[in-house]
Motif scaffolding. Structure first.
Motif, PDB file in Angstrom:
ATOM      1  N   ILE A 239       0.847  -1.210   0.000  1.00  0.00           N
ATOM      2  CA  ILE A 239       0.000   0.000   0.000  1.00  0.00           C
ATOM      3  C   ILE A 239       0.873   1.246   0.000  1.00  0.00           C
ATOM      4  CG2 ILE A 239      -1.634   1.342   1.389  1.00  0.00           C
ATOM      5  CD1 ILE A 239      -3.008  -1.285   2.131  1.00  0.00           C
ATOM      6  N   ALA A 240       1.978   1.217   0.716  1.00  0.00           N
ATOM      7  CA  ALA A 240       2.907   2.352   0.711  1.00  0.00           C
ATOM      8  C   ALA A 240       3.478   2.571  -0.685  1.00  0.00           C
ATOM      9  CB  ALA A 240       4.031   2.120   1.715  1.00  0.00           C
ATOM     10  N   ALA A 241       3.683   1.475  -1.430  1.00  0.00           N
ATOM     11  CA  ALA A 241       4.298   1.573  -2.760  1.00  0.00           C
ATOM     12  C   ALA A 241       3.304   1.927  -3.857  1.00  0.00           C
ATOM     13  CB  ALA A 241       4.986   0.250  -3.104  1.00  0.00           C
ATOM     14  N   VAL A 242       2.095   1.339  -3.816  1.00  0.00           N
ATOM     15  CA  VAL A 242       1.151   1.527  -4.936  1.00  0.00           C
ATOM     16  C   VAL A 242      -0.227   2.018  -4.516  1.00  0.00           C
ATOM     17  CG1 VAL A 242       2.345  -0.278  -6.236  1.00  0.00           C
ATOM     18  CG2 VAL A 242       0.287  -0.869  -4.951  1.00  0.00           C
ATOM     19  N   GLY A 243      -0.465   2.112  -3.206  1.00  0.00           N
ATOM     20  CA  GLY A 243      -1.767   2.574  -2.742  1.00  0.00           C
ATOM     21  C   GLY A 243      -2.767   1.441  -2.572  1.00  0.00           C
ATOM     22  N   GLU A 244      -4.050   1.788  -2.437  1.00  0.00           N
ATOM     23  CA  GLU A 244      -5.105   0.817  -2.167  1.00  0.00           C
ATOM     24  C   GLU A 244      -5.326  -0.219  -3.267  1.00  0.00           C
ATOM     25  OE1 GLU A 244      -8.690   2.753  -0.951  1.00  0.00           O
ATOM     26  OE2 GLU A 244      -7.935   3.149   1.076  1.00  0.00           O
ATOM     27  N   PRO A 245      -4.927   0.032  -4.532  1.00  0.00           N
ATOM     28  CA  PRO A 245      -5.077  -1.031  -5.530  1.00  0.00           C
ATOM     29  C   PRO A 245      -4.475  -2.366  -5.111  1.00  0.00           C
ATOM     30  CG  PRO A 245      -4.585   1.021  -6.643  1.00  0.00           C
ATOM     31  CD  PRO A 245      -4.506   1.303  -5.158  1.00  0.00           C
ATOM     32  N   ALA A 246      -3.436  -2.340  -4.292  1.00  0.00           N
ATOM     33  CA  ALA A 246      -2.847  -3.599  -3.815  1.00  0.00           C
ATOM     34  C   ALA A 246      -3.861  -4.386  -2.987  1.00  0.00           C
ATOM     35  CB  ALA A 246      -1.592  -3.313  -2.992  1.00  0.00           C
ATOM     36  N   ALA A 247      -4.584  -3.688  -2.127  1.00  0.00           N
ATOM     37  CA  ALA A 247      -5.615  -4.349  -1.323  1.00  0.00           C
ATOM     38  C   ALA A 247      -6.740  -4.857  -2.218  1.00  0.00           C
ATOM     39  CB  ALA A 247      -6.166  -3.386  -0.276  1.00  0.00           C
ATOM     40  N   TYR A 248      -7.109  -4.062  -3.199  1.00  0.00           N
ATOM     41  CA  TYR A 248      -8.194  -4.476  -4.096  1.00  0.00           C
ATOM     42  C   TYR A 248      -7.787  -5.677  -4.953  1.00  0.00           C
ATOM     43  CZ  TYR A 248     -11.301  -0.665  -2.860  1.00  0.00           C
ATOM     44  OH  TYR A 248     -12.151   0.172  -2.182  1.00  0.00           O
TER      45      TYR A 248
END
Length: 437
Positions: A239-248
């Motif tokens: 999430i620090a690297a790419v934001g919430e798309p990682a969670a999605y």
């Protein structure tokens, strides 16, 4: 008088300067047909850049207004290419669009003067991505095959592999037949080996590699599962690297896995359901609903699908799906209601009772007014018509079929799809006439 003449000359000069500056500010597009633009590209010995667009495409309009107008983009493409904007759904352009595999919008193509595709890219591109595409096409940046030769010479160089995998999707769209199969096999092997190495040394967590995963992952279920576990176990860093798309990404792949299992009637979907409130809780916490938790939403939704796909238990399906939609409350959208009805038709079909058809109609009538995708709206209208036909309410069935036909008139640019839809609706209307006799 001489003063006035000087001022007039100055104004003309300023206007001329403004006109030139405005033209140079963005991409200048050729006015003419594809054939004429290709002939001009041959005359100038330059590649042809084509913006394949559709009149209804929002990202196409965004690119036209925010990307093509940028001075740096305009300067490069005006110098290096002949540029053309082409409505890919216009009747005179349909065959050209098929030739270059245009199936979604925007599609951006770079075509050699002899008509061969050099690069094809699907989807919205930022200015730097568009410039990289153009520079790769003319050799200012290394192309895929050149990089692949470097990779063969230096098989352990992860930087070369990263560059290769980044541009692989664009390269693969230009390949046909046996060449396409050959390169797909090579890319799949390279991708698999690259993931293993980057996971091993924990250097995978960055934007470039996330885009590679998003664009190339998905064919191998076991491989996808490993990536999901890797992202989830390092979620804060991702999430620090790419934001919430990682969670999605974790959410999307877990949901896909559950959907596949419930459609097969496999009760092991509950293992992945439980992960929503345990292993994957941090990922699912990015979803914010007003009245329901992601876990409870999924319990009802996948429970409903399991009931109908496994046991053909329509009453239980309707009970759980109603609980799911009521739980969503204000968060329920047209797609939620439409999918509820569509799943009912798909799984139970002719076994539906009159009450079941009435429930499907109720869901679809909530979906139709808020549906913005034309094809979905037409589909929903036809489904309502079908249910009214089964209920022997032929007047209402005719009304919804006619509405579907009316909506199809807005598909003028997509002529072939429009004709197919209209033929289907006309057939349904003709069957009503027979049933009423």
């Amino acid at each position: 008088m001489r003063y006035l003449k000087y001022v007039t000359s100055l104004v003309v000069a300023l206007l001329a300067f403004s006109f030139v500056s405005a033209q140079e500010a963005g991409i200048r597009f050729f006015k003419g047909t594809f054939a004429e633009a290709l002939a001009e590209a041959q005359r100038q010995n330059k590649p042809l850049f084509v913006d394949f667009y559709a009149t209804w495409c929002v990202p196409c309009k965004k690119m036209e207004k925010t990307i093509f107008t940028q001075p740096e983009v305009g300067k490069f493409f005006n110098e290096k290419f002949v540029n053309l904007q082409m409505d890919a759904e216009a009747p005179e352009n349909v065959e050209i669009a098929k030739k270059y595999k245009v199936e979604a919008f925007p599609t951006l193509g770079i075509i050699a003067p002899d008509g061969k595709a050099i690069q094809i890219n699907v989807g919205f591109m930022k200015a730097e991505e568009l410039l990289e595409m153009g520079k790769t096409a003319i050799g200012e940046v290394k192309g895929f095959e050149e990089l692949y030769k470097e990779h063969r010479a230096q098989p352990n160089d992860l930087k070369i592999q990263q560059e290769l995998l980044t541009i692989a999707p664009r390269f693969l769209t230009t390949q046909d037949g046996m060449d396409a199969e050959k390169w797909v096999v090579r890319v799949r092997k390279l991708y698999k080996d690259y993931l293993a190495k980057k996971m091993a040394d924990n250097s995978l967590i960055n934007k470039k590699d996330y885009l590679i995963i998003s664009n190339l992952g998905g064919d191998d279920a076991d491989e996808v599962a490993r990536v999901v576990e890797y992202i989830n176990s390092n979620l804060d860093a991702w999430i620090a690297a790419v934001g919430e798309p990682a969670a999605y990404y974790v959410i999307e792949k877990n949901d896909e896995r559950m959907l596949d299992l419930v459609k097969k009637g496999d009760e092991s979907y509950k293992t992945y359901l439980e992960k929503i409130r345990t292993d994957y809780k941090k990922a699912y916490d990015v979803i914010k609903f007003k009245t329901v938790t992601p876990y409870q939403k999924s319990v009802d939704y996948y429970g409903a699908l399991f009931a109908i796909y496994k046991n053909k238990d329509v009453p239980q399906y309707i009970k759980l799906m109603s609980s799911y939609l009521n739980g969503l409350g204000e968060d329920a959208n047209a797609a939620d209601y439409g999918i509820a009805a569509q799943s009912l038709y798909n799984a139970a079909g002719k076994k539906l009772t009159a009450a079941d058809h009435k429930q499907a109609i109720a869901w679809l009538q909530k979906a139709i007014p808020n549906e913005t995708t034309l094809m979905n709206k037409i589909n929903f209208l036809v489904m309502v018509g079908d249910s009214y036909r089964e209920l022997k309410d032929y007047k209402q069935a005719r009304e919804y079929y006619n509405q579907a036909y009316g909506e199809s008139l807005q598909m003028g640019a997509a002529e072939q799809a429009q004709q197919m839809i209209q033929a289907s609706v006309v057939y349904k209307l003709s069957t009503l006439e027979l049933l009423e006799k």
